[in-house]
Design an enzyme around this catalytic site. Structure first.
Site, mmCIF file in Angstrom:
data_model
loop_
_atom_site.group_PDB
_atom_site.id
_atom_site.type_symbol
_atom_site.label_atom_id
_atom_site.label_comp_id
_atom_site.label_asym_id
_atom_site.label_seq_id
_atom_site.Cartn_x
_atom_site.Cartn_y
_atom_site.Cartn_z
ATOM 1 C CE1 TYR A 141 -79.660 -9.823 2.917
ATOM 2 C CE2 TYR A 141 -77.873 -11.491 3.482
ATOM 3 C CZ TYR A 141 -78.866 -10.946 3.236
ATOM 4 O OH TYR A 141 -80.276 -11.232 2.855
ATOM 5 C CE LYS A 192 -92.059 -0.708 -1.477
ATOM 6 N NZ LYS A 192 -93.436 -0.597 -1.227
ATOM 7 C CG ASP A 225 -95.028 -3.255 -2.921
ATOM 8 O OD1 ASP A 225 -94.216 -3.134 -4.632
ATOM 9 O OD2 ASP A 225 -95.166 -2.446 -3.008
ATOM 10 C CG ASP A 249 -82.640 -13.216 1.858
ATOM 11 O OD1 ASP A 249 -82.386 -15.035 1.798
ATOM 12 O OD2 ASP A 249 -83.133 -13.293 2.529
ATOM 13 C CG ASP A 253 -86.600 -18.335 0.258
ATOM 14 O OD1 ASP A 253 -85.032 -18.495 0.351
ATOM 15 O OD2 ASP A 253 -86.499 -18.570 2.018
#
Ligand code: IPM
Ligand code: MG
Length: 367
Positions: A141, A192, A225, A249, A253
């Site tokens: 970001y 990751k 993932d 983020d 959600d």
């Protein structure tokens, strides 16, 4: 001692849901003798319209001086075509960055009365209570270099940088370990590390901190993932999840939707503790919902629960927070639902009706 609260309603449904919080603040003042020194300011599109920028220096100053900031939502189609640096979202990102709010707490809990509003099977979500701790001031970001370059011959290149330093990892991990200690004692760190060096560093630092300072917390690691998959497969396996800005983020959600509605979920963004005080901004997880703005349809619960998080974390008013959360449950148990959590075949109520019921529930609980 005065309790300074800065309210930034923002755009879309922001002002409508914040009006409900104002009613509860007035109620607390009159009925509980708990009063706040409240100021209001503009952020997002509302600030762009008034001042040409998504947040002014003056509002940032006020936010720095407040004990807590309560924000509604920012953005909407009216400002979609502005260039990147002037978009409503930049106001929120600047506040996060300038206040150094590096730890974003996003609880995903399923209210019993709303088990059927989830798209997952009831048995998978009943009793769900996850806390996602998202790093909020670093990573892709804010990483440099960033931008869009012209390479000539009609070819352009877009660049963003994923970057984390050890102190950035350690401070957010520490918040997560502490929270896990107060909850179920389990922490899942997500990155990751199979493809990213920043993920390898993340995993090493979290492991080291856990071994040295939090040996009683059961720590495990998961690729992002896989975490996304596990969240929809068996979400109750998680207690606290700590992850970077972008993965946080996305995963928050997904986790939010497990509970049936984004309209129910609060969040807290916290900075470092200095002299017994922590900078903090509280906001609902949902956005400005321009499609229903101004129609008295919005669910005010997420913003109200964000205020209740502020009572708990910034003002040490856990009893008042319990009271508000209890009133929210009463209203849901009585079957009142805004459109976002509406039950098939039953009418949806307005924001105002929901607010009336909340105040009545607060009266009843304190009678
Ligand atoms: C969130 C939002 C923001 C983000 C946007 C509005 C900039 O999606 O708070 O999750 O990406 O952080
Ligand atoms: Mg988001």
């Amino acid at each position: 001692m005065s309790k300074k609260l800065l309210i930034l309603p923002g755009d879309g449904i922001g002002p409508e849901v914040m009006a409900v919080v104002r009613r509860v603040i007035d109620w607390m003042d009159k009925r509980r003798g708990v009063s706040f020194d409240v100021e209001e300011g503009l952020v997002g599109g509302a600030s762009i319209d008034a001042h040409g920028v998504p947040v002014t220096d003056e509002v940032v100053e006020k936010a720095l001086a407040a004990d807590a900031v309560l924000l509604g939502a920012v953005g909407g189609p009216k400002w979609d075509n502005l260039d990147f640096a002037r978009k409503p979202e930049r106001g929120l990102l600047r506040l996060r960055k300038d206040l150094e709010l590096f730890a974003n707490l996003r609880p995903a809990m399923c209210f019993d009365a709303l088990v059927d509003a989830s798209t997952l099977k009831p048995e998978l979500v009943r009793g769900l209570d996850i806390m996602i701790v998202r790093e909020l001031t670093g990573g892709v970001y804010f990483g440099e270099p960033r931008g869009i370059e012209d390479l000539g011959n009609g070819i352009r290149r877009g660049i963003n940088t994923q970057v984390y330093t050890t102190p950035e990892i350690i401070r957010v991990a520490r918040v997560a370990f502490e929270l896990a200690g107060k909850r179920g004692g389990r922490l899942t760190s997500v990155e990751k590390a199979n493809v990213m060096e920043s993920g390898v560093l993340w995993r090493e630092e979290v492991s080291k901190l856990g071994a040295e300072e939090y040996p009683d917390i059961a720590l495990d690691h998961m690729y992002a993932d896989n975490c996304a998959m596990q969240l929809v497969r068996a979400p109750k396996q998680f207690d606290v999840i700590v992850t970077d800005n972008l993965f946080g983020d996305i995963l928050s959600d997904a986790a939010a939707m497990l509970t049936g509605s984004l309209g129910m979920l609060p969040s807290a963004s916290l900075g470092a503790e200095e002299n017994g005080r922590r900078r903090a901004l509280y906001e609902p997880v949902h956005g400005s919902a321009p499609d229903i703005a101004g129609q008295d349809k919005a669910n005010p619960m997420a913003t109200l629960l964000s205020f209740s998080m502020a009572l708990r974390y910034s003002f040490d008013l856990g009893g008042e927070a319990d009271l508000i959360e209890g009133a929210v449950e009463d209203v849901l148990a009585a079957g009142l639902r805004t459109a976002d959590i509406q039950e098939p075949g039953k009418p949806a109520v307005t924001t105002t009706a929901m607010a009336d019921a909340l105040i009545a529930a607060l009266d009843k609980r304190t009678a």
